[in-house]
Design a protein around this motif. Sequence first.
Motif, short mmCIF file in Angstrom:
data_model
loop_
_atom_site.label_atom_id
_atom_site.label_comp_id
_atom_site.label_asym_id
_atom_site.label_seq_id
_atom_site.Cartn_x
_atom_site.Cartn_y
_atom_site.Cartn_z
N GLN A 80 -19.97 -3.99 2.48
CA GLN A 80 -18.56 -3.96 2.85
C GLN A 80 -17.66 -4.70 1.86
O GLN A 80 -16.44 -4.69 2.01
CB GLN A 80 -18.36 -4.55 4.25
CG GLN A 80 -18.91 -3.70 5.38
CD GLN A 80 -20.42 -3.81 5.51
OE1 GLN A 80 -21.00 -4.83 5.18
NE2 GLN A 80 -21.05 -2.74 5.96
N ALA A 81 -18.23 -5.35 0.88
CA ALA A 81 -17.44 -6.11 -0.09
C ALA A 81 -16.51 -5.18 -0.86
O ALA A 81 -16.93 -4.18 -1.42
CB ALA A 81 -18.35 -6.88 -1.05
N THR A 82 -15.23 -5.53 -0.87
CA THR A 82 -14.23 -4.74 -1.58
C THR A 82 -14.26 -5.06 -3.08
O THR A 82 -14.92 -6.01 -3.52
CB THR A 82 -12.82 -5.05 -1.05
OG1 THR A 82 -12.51 -6.42 -1.36
CG2 THR A 82 -12.72 -4.80 0.45
N ASP A 83 -13.50 -4.28 -3.83
CA ASP A 83 -13.39 -4.53 -5.27
C ASP A 83 -12.89 -5.95 -5.54
O ASP A 83 -13.39 -6.64 -6.42
CB ASP A 83 -12.44 -3.52 -5.92
CG ASP A 83 -12.97 -2.10 -5.90
OD1 ASP A 83 -14.19 -1.91 -5.69
OD2 ASP A 83 -12.17 -1.18 -6.07
N HIS A 115 0.82 -1.21 0.00
CA HIS A 115 0.00 0.00 0.00
C HIS A 115 0.86 1.26 0.00
O HIS A 115 0.33 2.36 0.03
CB HIS A 115 -0.95 0.00 1.21
CG HIS A 115 -2.02 -1.03 1.09
ND1 HIS A 115 -3.07 -0.92 0.21
CD2 HIS A 115 -2.18 -2.22 1.72
CE1 HIS A 115 -3.84 -1.98 0.31
NE2 HIS A 115 -3.33 -2.79 1.22
N ARG A 140 -5.32 -0.24 -3.77
CA ARG A 140 -4.99 -1.66 -3.95
C ARG A 140 -5.77 -2.47 -2.93
O ARG A 140 -5.92 -2.05 -1.79
CB ARG A 140 -3.50 -1.88 -3.78
CG ARG A 140 -2.73 -1.21 -4.90
CD ARG A 140 -1.23 -1.23 -4.69
NE ARG A 140 -0.75 0.03 -5.24
CZ ARG A 140 0.13 0.80 -4.66
NH1 ARG A 140 0.69 0.46 -3.53
NH2 ARG A 140 0.50 1.93 -5.21
N SER A 141 -6.24 -3.61 -3.34
CA SER A 141 -7.05 -4.45 -2.47
C SER A 141 -6.63 -5.90 -2.66
O SER A 141 -6.34 -6.33 -3.78
CB SER A 141 -8.53 -4.25 -2.82
OG SER A 141 -9.35 -5.08 -2.07
N ALA A 163 -9.95 0.91 -9.13
CA ALA A 163 -11.28 0.88 -8.51
C ALA A 163 -12.36 0.56 -9.53
O ALA A 163 -12.28 0.97 -10.69
CB ALA A 163 -11.57 2.22 -7.85
N ARG A 194 -22.27 -5.42 -6.43
CA ARG A 194 -22.56 -6.01 -5.12
C ARG A 194 -24.00 -6.51 -5.08
O ARG A 194 -24.29 -7.61 -4.60
CB ARG A 194 -22.36 -4.98 -4.00
CG ARG A 194 -20.95 -4.69 -3.65
CD ARG A 194 -20.92 -3.59 -2.60
NE ARG A 194 -19.59 -3.21 -2.23
CZ ARG A 194 -19.27 -1.99 -1.83
NH1 ARG A 194 -20.19 -1.04 -1.72
NH2 ARG A 194 -18.03 -1.72 -1.50
N MET A 235 -13.22 -8.57 -3.64
CA MET A 235 -14.28 -9.54 -3.32
C MET A 235 -15.30 -9.63 -4.46
O MET A 235 -15.78 -10.72 -4.77
CB MET A 235 -14.99 -9.13 -2.03
CG MET A 235 -14.17 -9.27 -0.80
SD MET A 235 -15.09 -8.56 0.59
CE MET A 235 -13.96 -8.86 1.92
N LYS A 255 -19.27 -0.68 -8.50
CA LYS A 255 -19.19 -1.66 -7.42
C LYS A 255 -20.55 -1.86 -6.73
O LYS A 255 -20.91 -2.98 -6.41
CB LYS A 255 -18.13 -1.23 -6.41
CG LYS A 255 -17.92 -2.20 -5.29
CD LYS A 255 -16.74 -1.88 -4.40
CE LYS A 255 -16.36 -0.45 -4.34
NZ LYS A 255 -15.17 -0.18 -3.55
N VAL A 294 -7.68 -10.00 -1.44
CA VAL A 294 -8.61 -10.90 -0.76
C VAL A 294 -8.19 -12.33 -1.06
O VAL A 294 -7.69 -12.64 -2.15
CB VAL A 294 -10.08 -10.64 -1.18
CG1 VAL A 294 -10.34 -11.03 -2.61
CG2 VAL A 294 -11.05 -11.34 -0.25
#
Length: 174
Positions: A98-101, A58, A67-68, A82, A90, A103, A86, A70
């Motif tokens: 709460q789901a990230t990119d 990060h 950056r993500s 991003a 979702r 996920m 999203k 999982v």
Amino acid sequence: MLAVFEKAIGNPPEELKLPSMGLETMKSRQDIVEIVRSLWPDSTVYSLANGNSMASSHENESPSQPRSIVVTDDIFCIITGALENKTELRRHYGLSRQATDAMVIVEAYKVLRDRAPYPSDQVIKDLEGKFAFILFDARSGKLFIAREREGCIELHWGITGDMDPWFAAMISIL
């Protein structure tokens, strides 16, 4: 973000075959991971089976290109950038707010993987935004790498001294 895999996971395309001149100076998979660790000590490095690796940091992260990471159900996903849609994705995949990119991408991959053998472009056709991602399904040994159409996030790839493929986004030293 970085991914380094053995040839059995992702054979380099013919276009990546470099002339033998200079191969002796190319780095091994382990050397490349160590370079990333030394330059970005805060990196998260996933050491996978058979010397395969994925890493992300990060450090110097831009708010417009976060950056993500999982890991779920033996699926590893790292994304830079991003997803602009999203919220819609979702809802479509039944994920929480709460789901990230990352996920969302894993869920899209799993849904299409489990329904039928869809072409890979079916996973990314509904993704909007500026992004590049690396997804590795450890159970099946499948590697899936993509970026958005405009190429706003640079995705670099090459081969190691052992002719194994590596992929990087937002890392300019390799």
